[in-house]
Design a protein around this motif. Structure first.
Motif, PDB file in Angstrom:
ATOM      1  N   ASP A 173     -65.237 119.533  19.792  1.00  0.00           N
ATOM      2  CA  ASP A 173     -65.427 118.589  18.669  1.00  0.00           C
ATOM      3  C   ASP A 173     -64.676 119.008  17.409  1.00  0.00           C
ATOM      4  N   ASN A 176     -63.880 115.874  15.516  1.00  0.00           N
ATOM      5  CA  ASN A 176     -64.860 114.800  15.672  1.00  0.00           C
ATOM      6  C   ASN A 176     -65.411 114.457  14.291  1.00  0.00           C
ATOM      7  N   THR A 177     -64.764 113.504  13.618  1.00  0.00           N
ATOM      8  CA  THR A 177     -65.127 113.199  12.239  1.00  0.00           C
ATOM      9  C   THR A 177     -66.569 112.704  12.094  1.00  0.00           C
ATOM     10  N   PRO A 178     -67.086 111.869  13.008  1.00  0.00           N
ATOM     11  CA  PRO A 178     -68.507 111.488  12.874  1.00  0.00           C
ATOM     12  C   PRO A 178     -69.447 112.695  12.875  1.00  0.00           C
ATOM     13  N   LYS A 179     -69.152 113.714  13.675  1.00  0.00           N
ATOM     14  CA  LYS A 179     -70.003 114.900  13.673  1.00  0.00           C
ATOM     15  C   LYS A 179     -69.861 115.671  12.362  1.00  0.00           C
ATOM     16  N   ARG A 180     -68.666 115.689  11.802  1.00  0.00           N
ATOM     17  CA  ARG A 180     -68.478 116.318  10.486  1.00  0.00           C
ATOM     18  C   ARG A 180     -69.276 115.547   9.429  1.00  0.00           C
ATOM     19  N   ALA A 182     -72.014 113.770  10.014  1.00  0.00           N
ATOM     20  CA  ALA A 182     -73.434 114.069  10.253  1.00  0.00           C
ATOM     21  C   ALA A 182     -73.803 115.453   9.732  1.00  0.00           C
ATOM     22  N   ALA A 183     -72.861 116.403   9.838  1.00  0.00           N
ATOM     23  CA  ALA A 183     -73.116 117.757   9.324  1.00  0.00           C
ATOM     24  C   ALA A 183     -73.293 117.741   7.812  1.00  0.00           C
ATOM     25  N   GLN A 186     -76.745 116.372   7.028  1.00  0.00           N
ATOM     26  CA  GLN A 186     -77.760 117.387   7.268  1.00  0.00           C
ATOM     27  C   GLN A 186     -77.767 118.430   6.164  1.00  0.00           C
ATOM     28  N   TRP A 214     -65.614 106.778  11.709  1.00  0.00           N
ATOM     29  CA  TRP A 214     -65.773 106.253  13.072  1.00  0.00           C
ATOM     30  C   TRP A 214     -64.554 105.472  13.562  1.00  0.00           C
ATOM     31  N   GLU A 327     -61.826 113.981   6.574  1.00  0.00           N
ATOM     32  CA  GLU A 327     -62.540 114.945   7.414  1.00  0.00           C
ATOM     33  C   GLU A 327     -62.564 116.332   6.780  1.00  0.00           C
ATOM     34  N   ARG A 331     -65.713 118.691   5.326  1.00  0.00           N
ATOM     35  CA  ARG A 331     -65.960 120.078   5.733  1.00  0.00           C
ATOM     36  C   ARG A 331     -66.080 120.992   4.518  1.00  0.00           C
TER      37      ARG A 331
END
Length: 397
Positions: A173, A176-180, A182-183, A186, A214, A327, A331
């Motif tokens: 990942d 994986n911009t959606p996971k970034r 979501a991070a 959080q 997305w 992205e 980060r």
């Protein structure tokens, strides 16, 4: 590139001894730390054998970042061998300077594992040094941008038909911009250091642009953008430029070569090349989108990949620069909220400043996107006409 003075680290690991593991012969006449890499420990050594001096690169793989060095090196072996095979099949010149040559251990492998003095594992590999080339950290001319994009495009094209199944994901990942995204959400929720209140504006900006994260993956799920083999770290310094001709010669640093979207590579080239300002500059007035640099990147990339790209890939080349900038900004902002645990910080709010920098570049890229799209479209139409003409000529013969 000149060698640095040997540090305690290199003394402990003994440059010459590591070189001998990979079958290097002769008398060592020079050795020491090499380059500016932040992840792996890189050394260089020059040996004289039978009247000839040869230089080699030796690297200790950071297995805290790359958790499976064996899978990583299997990827690198497959890619290096295939690129060489493709170049040989095309009867290209100067092949030893256009692809990396791995050193081998006595059992034919490319990875050497040993324990250091603290009992911890160390994983080593080696390459033959490519002479008369230089890697540059920053764009000095549009020609350099063109050559970098051309070489990364060529690299993607050469590995397009890599046999043997899917490459391992050395960092799952990674783009994986959606996971970034979501991070970041959080990190805002946890706010372990109470920093969220002081960067409310940056958090709100990021959250308000959620659809950006997305966009490419949605196109991929629709089958409009295929998975390809990509480099994943397309900064200028990962292309060796010939000292005499100025031509791009070889793509290096293959640790993150793995499956992904081709636009991740082009987008990160845009992000790292179009602005003259460093990514942690606090003077936002220095950040700009140099359209001639973007145009050079687009020319070089489409020259190699134009007819290989799908319509959706071509249509999103300009957007990809915005995506990768967004992205990276996510980060940086996430790391600031969590206490600078990934990128580190040289001063208070360093990662917040980096995030502001990249969000500003993201905004400027959005303002220029229509003009960049029009330029890409003109290049793509020219590439398509040339491809059709070439096909007709081949059919006539």
């Amino acid at each position: 590139m000149p060698l640095k003075t040997l540090s305690l680290y290199e003394t402990l690991h003994d440059v010459e001894r590591i070189a001998r593991v990979f079958g290097v012969e002769g008398t060592m006449i020079e050795g020491g730390a090499f380059g500016n890499g932040l992840i792996n420990d890189t050394l260089a050594a020059t040996f004289e054998h039978q009247g000839n001096a040869r230089r080699f690169i030796l690297q200790r793989i950071n297995h805290e970042v790359f958790r499976d060095p064996h899978a990583l090196m299997h990827n690198v072996e497959r890619v290096c061998e295939h690129v060489r095979t493709r170049l040989e099949a095309d009867a290209e010149d100067d092949i030893n300077r256009r692809c990396l040559t791995l050193l081998r251990t006595p059992d034919g492998g490319s990875l050497h594992r040993e324990c250091d003095r603290d009992g911890a594992d160390s994983y080593w590999r080696g390459y033959t040094y490519i002479n008369h080339c230089t890697s540059y950290d920053t764009i000095q001319t549009a020609d350099q941008a063109y050559e970098a994009a051309r070489k990364f495009g060529e690299f993607q094209r050469l590995v397009e038909d890599l046999p043997g199944g899917r490459l391992a994901e050395t960092i799952p990942d990674f783009h994986n911009t959606p996971k970034r995204f979501a991070a970041l959400q959080q990190a805002v929720k946890l706010d372990p250091l109470g920093r969220a209140a002081s960067c409310h504006q940056e958090i709100s900006f990021a959250l308000s642009h959620a659809p950006v994260a997305w966009h490419l993956l949605d196109l991929h799920k629709q089958g409009l953008i295929p998975e390809r083999i990509i480099h994943n770290d397309t900064k200028l310094s990962n292309v060796l430029i010939d000292d005499v001709t100025g031509r791009g010669m070889c793509v290096v640093d293959l640790d993150t070569v793995m499956p992904g979207l081709a636009l991740y590579d082009f987008g990160d080239l845009v992000r790292t090349c179009v602005s003259p300002a460093e990514e942690d500059s606090t003077d936002l007035s220095r950040i700009e989108v140099r359209l001639p640099v973007f145009q050079a990147l687009a020319r070089g990339y489409i020259e190699e990949m134009g007819t290989t790209l799908t319509d959706a890939e071509t249509a999103n080349l300009a957007f990809s620069g915005r995506l990768l900038t967004f992205e990276v900004a996510l980060r940086f902002l996430t790391d600031h909220l969590l206490g600078d645990i990934y990128f580190g910080a040289k001063r208070p709010n360093h990662n917040l400043e980096r995030a502001r920098n990249q969000f500003h570049l993201f905004t400027l890229l959005g303002q220029c996107e229509a003009e960049m799209d029009a330029y890409v479209d003109s290049l793509a139409r020219t590439a398509d006409r040339s491809a059709r003409f070439s096909t007709r000529q081949q059919a006539a013969h």
